[in-house]
Enzyme design. Sequence first.
Site, PDB file in Angstrom:
ATOM      1  N   CYS A 124       0.951  -1.157   0.111  1.00 56.82           N
ATOM      2  CA  CYS A 124       0.193  -0.036   0.094  1.00 56.82           C
ATOM      3  C   CYS A 124       0.874   1.124   0.044  1.00 56.82           C
ATOM      4  CB  CYS A 124      -0.867  -0.059   1.289  1.00 56.82           C
ATOM      5  SG  CYS A 124      -1.794  -0.968   1.208  1.00 56.82           S
ATOM      6  N   ARG A 151      -7.685  -4.627  -3.221  1.00 57.44           N
ATOM      7  CA  ARG A 151      -7.527  -3.247  -3.881  1.00 57.44           C
ATOM      8  C   ARG A 151      -8.353  -3.139  -4.997  1.00 57.44           C
ATOM      9  NH1 ARG A 151      -2.370  -2.562  -1.725  1.00 57.44           N
ATOM     10  NH2 ARG A 151      -1.576  -4.552  -0.945  1.00 57.44           N
TER      11      ARG A 151
HETATM   12  C1  BEZ Z   1       0.369  -4.651   1.677  1.00 58.72           C
HETATM   13  O1  BEZ Z   1       1.712  -4.883   1.854  1.00 58.72           O
HETATM   14  O2  BEZ Z   1       0.265  -3.440   1.430  1.00 58.72           O
HETATM   15  C2  BEZ Z   1      -0.241  -5.660   2.345  1.00 58.72           C
HETATM   16  C3  BEZ Z   1       0.049  -6.913   2.115  1.00 58.72           C
HETATM   17  C4  BEZ Z   1      -0.951  -8.079   2.559  1.00 58.72           C
HETATM   18  C5  BEZ Z   1      -1.979  -7.620   3.304  1.00 58.72           C
HETATM   19  C6  BEZ Z   1      -2.376  -6.361   3.484  1.00 58.72           C
HETATM   20  C7  BEZ Z   1      -1.370  -5.472   2.956  1.00 58.72           C
END
Ligand code: BEZ
Length: 239
Positions: free
Chosen positions: A56, A139
């Site tokens: 993110c 997402r």
């Molecule tokens: C992330 O790195 O943004 C992420 C990865 C897995 C679950 C939630 C967020």
Amino acid sequence: MEQNKEQNKTVSMPRIGDAAPEFKASTTQGDIHFPADYKGEWVILFSHPADFTPVCTSEFMTFASMEDKFAKVNTKLVGLSVDGLYSHIAWLRTIKEKIEYRGMKDIEVNFPLIDDVGMNVAEKYGMIQPNEDSTKAVRAVFFIDPKGIIRSIIYYPLSLGRNFDELYRVIVALQTADAFEVATPADWQIGDDVIVGPAGSCGTAKERMEDEDMDCKDWFFCTKKLDKQKVLNAIMKNI
Ligand code: BEZ
């Protein structure tokens, strides 16, 4: 068993062509009334799973660094996660003050990030997909036109960071299709030939095959040139 039932419950999700569901929310840039506040503009409403997570963070830095590019094609960005306002503010401050990634640093996120701890907006937009994660948004990306109509939707799982050049390509392709009443073929980029509608929508098959401006591969597959500058003149906003 109960959990399975919960995870497989039927949820309503907005679809392409629907009016964007309305909501009021607090954001890092103040309160918003969506989509009314964005009337006359394109908007990309997107969700991310959680603040203070690496994928993110890379996405926010990339999107924020492209905000001006989207603004030039009359497109605003609005983010959302099921975290609260204080978490959002602390995360965005950390990004600006501490994170350097792929040549991006000192990145300020100036577009609103919605506080959706109650999951009200996420539920309305089908962003919670329990078999992926029942406590985080996937997402999701909603492309909404100036009349508040959803024109495209893309979903990615938690582990997959989005391609922001593709999101820009989608906005430009949608605007080009509207401005010139054409469709855009696979992998289309601005300046490439475009698809002219099927026979009947713009001349008979014979007329189309004989039209010198068109390149018809067959009666159902005609393309024509569409100059890059002509597209830019139609979609670029003078700001
Ligand atoms: C992330 O790195 O943004 C992420 C990865 C897995 C679950 C939630 C967020």
